[in-house]
Write a protein that holds these residues in place. Structure first.
Motif, short mmCIF file in Angstrom:
data_model
loop_
_atom_site.label_atom_id
_atom_site.label_comp_id
_atom_site.label_asym_id
_atom_site.label_seq_id
_atom_site.Cartn_x
_atom_site.Cartn_y
_atom_site.Cartn_z
N THR A 294 -71.01 -15.35 73.50
CA THR A 294 -72.18 -14.54 73.15
C THR A 294 -71.92 -13.62 71.97
OG1 THR A 294 -73.81 -12.97 74.01
CG2 THR A 294 -71.58 -12.73 74.86
N HIS A 295 -72.99 -13.36 71.23
CA HIS A 295 -72.95 -12.36 70.15
C HIS A 295 -73.65 -11.09 70.58
CE1 HIS A 295 -72.87 -16.21 67.56
NE2 HIS A 295 -71.64 -15.80 67.79
N SER A 300 -71.33 -8.16 76.17
CA SER A 300 -69.87 -8.07 76.00
C SER A 300 -69.37 -6.78 76.64
CB SER A 300 -69.49 -8.12 74.52
OG SER A 300 -70.05 -9.27 73.92
N GLN A 323 -67.14 -16.18 70.16
CA GLN A 323 -68.22 -16.12 69.17
C GLN A 323 -68.09 -17.31 68.22
OE1 GLN A 323 -66.23 -13.08 69.64
NE2 GLN A 323 -67.73 -12.68 71.25
N SER A 328 -70.75 -12.31 63.96
CA SER A 328 -70.28 -11.27 64.89
C SER A 328 -68.77 -11.02 64.86
CB SER A 328 -70.72 -11.59 66.32
OG SER A 328 -72.12 -11.56 66.40
N SER A 332 -65.66 -9.98 67.71
CA SER A 332 -64.41 -10.74 67.89
C SER A 332 -63.17 -9.90 67.56
CB SER A 332 -64.39 -11.98 66.99
OG SER A 332 -65.61 -12.66 67.04
N LYS A 344 -62.95 -17.96 68.50
CA LYS A 344 -64.14 -18.31 67.73
C LYS A 344 -64.25 -19.83 67.62
CE LYS A 344 -65.83 -15.34 64.52
NZ LYS A 344 -66.50 -14.10 64.96
#
Ligand SMILES: Cc1cc2nc3c(=O)[nH]c(=O)nc-3n(C[C@H](O)[C@H](O)[C@H](O)COP(=O)(O)OP(=O)(O)OC[C@H]3O[C@@H](n4cnc5c(N)ncnc54)[C@H](O)[C@@H]3O)c2cc1C
Length: 389
Positions: A294-295, A300, A323, A328, A332, A344
């Protein structure tokens, strides 16, 4: 929960001033809806007409969102990100193929990435898409329990064999394997197949991970049911939690065919559903491993808070944040700086084959309220910080 995602110095430590300027320019372009629409149409046309546009695509969207045209290209990016503790998932992002040879080629590529992952700490997962290994229409037919012709039956047996081979190799090499989720009308057959793989290969721990798209209102119930099966049959659940990338398509099809949309009634309902799934998995961590793709900063933070409250170590190997490359970085890199497991997705593949993925990213950044402005404001803040403003 301490707010950590606004530290732009950490977020962009690996980006030179020029790279930062390029990212700013790119998100400015993507922010413009008509431009994305026209750009997408022109690019699709140019590629079909074999016009020489690859250089332009590479210099703009491709290099921002992808690691390269092949797996070896990606390694310098993998190593660079890992200097800051951010891991990679090599994602062969060729989509929409229909031929058996292409499915076999995707299988080979997935096996190669499993091998890469086995050899490198910086690559903790391999990944593939169900439609990379079989035809979407066939998944749909299976899901609808339609009668198959003998040819289709043989074709499906080959899909099952590909899944089994890839998951078996991942298990043998002790490499966790993420399996993406796609359109709901093909997902039922994929879910059954992936669950079979979990039954077979997740006996000691989660090796095979399915994906739940929490924009679907039925997924929490699905997760709970799967949990009961896992308890009864004795296997671990690996699950990537995402919100879902096919919302427009899903809603359009539901209207066209006259069935209730599988999508939650609002963004807020999706957000709630997502966080409820995160909570459920954390409450049942003894049997589950979670990859939170998720971004969304709030989701988060929610996961981080749950970990803190329950005394779960930041780097507990059952919990990963994820991510997409090119998006984003503030999440991260700040997560990694605080010792969380974070990876990622690093897409790669020939430029023209990766176009559907790139178009999805451009459209998502245009249509998803806030994503582009989030990226732009972070980049702007970092440019100002570097200029001492
Ligand atoms: C590592 C990683 C792996 C991924 N793998 C997959 C995958 O396998 N399959 C897949 O489908 N996607 C996948 N995605 C994409 C993902 O599903 C989302 O499209 C994307 O991450 C945006 O959602 P978000 O949680 O980051 O945040 P946000 O920006 O907070 O949420 C945007 C999302 O909310 C939902 N939404 C928006 N408006 C509404 C509305 N009106 N009603 C209901 N819901 C709404 C949509 O899902 C939209 O994409 C992946 C993403 C990441 C980061």
């Amino acid at each position: 929960m301490e707010k950590i995602f606004n530290n732009t110095q950490v977020a962009f430590a690996l980006k030179s001033d020029t790279e930062l300027d390029r990212a700013y320019f790119l998100f400015k372009m993507i922010d413009n809806q008509p431009l994305v629409r026209i750009g997408t149409a022109v690019t699709n046309f140019a590629i079909k007409a074999n016009l020489p546009v690859e250089g332009l695509i590479r210099a703009t969207v491709f290099d921002h969102f992808c690691g390269g045209v092949n797996e070896n290209d990606c390694l310098s990016v993998v190593d660079k990100m890992y200097t800051k503790g951010v891991s990679s998932v090599l994602d062969y992002s060729v989509e929409g193929k229909e031929e058996e040879e292409q499915f076999d080629a995707a299988l080979e590529m997935t096996l190669k990435t499993i091998e890469f992952a086995k050899e490198r700490q910086a690559i903790p997962f391999a990944v593939f898409k169900p439609t990379g290994l079989g035809r979407l229409d066939l998944y749909e037919k299976i899901g609808e329990k339609q009668t198959l012709t003998p040819e289709e039956k043989a074709e499906w047996d080959r899909v099952v064999a590909r899944f089994d081979f890839v998951c078996g190799e991942a298990h043998k090499k002790n490499v966790a394997l993420l399996i993406d989720a796609e359109e709901s009308w093909m997902q039922e057959a994929a879910d059954e197949l992936v669950t079979d793989m979990m039954r077979k290969y997740n006996k000691e721990k989660a090796i095979v991970f399915n994906t739940l798209q929490m924009y679907r209102w039925d997924r929490l119930v699905y997760l709970k049911r799967l949990h009961q099966e896992a308890i009864k049959e004795g296997f671990y659940i690996g699950m990537k939690l995402v919100r879902g990338a096919y919302m427009e398509k899903e809603n359009e099809r539901a209207i066209e065919k006259g069935y209730p949309t599988p999508i939650c009634e609002s963004k807020e309902a999706t957000d709630k559903n997502y966080d409820a799934a995160v909570l459920y998995m954390i409450e049942n961590l003894d049997m589950m491993s979670i990859f939170a793709g998720t971004h969304n900063e709030e989701s988060s933070y929610t996961l981080m808070k749950l970990m803190l409250e329950r005394g779960i170590k930041n780097n507990d190997d059952r919990i990963w944040f994820g991510q997409l490359y090119g998006m984003s970085d503030n999440i991260s890199y700040n997560l990694a700086a605080h010792g969380y497991n974070v990876a990622k997705y690093l897409p790669f593949g020939p430029v023209k084959d990766v176009m559907p993925y790139l178009i999805r990213r451009a459209e998502e950044n245009t249509s998803v309220a806030g994503q582009t402005s989030r990226e732009l404001s972070m980049i702007k803040a970092e440019r100002n910080r570097r200029k001492g403003k």
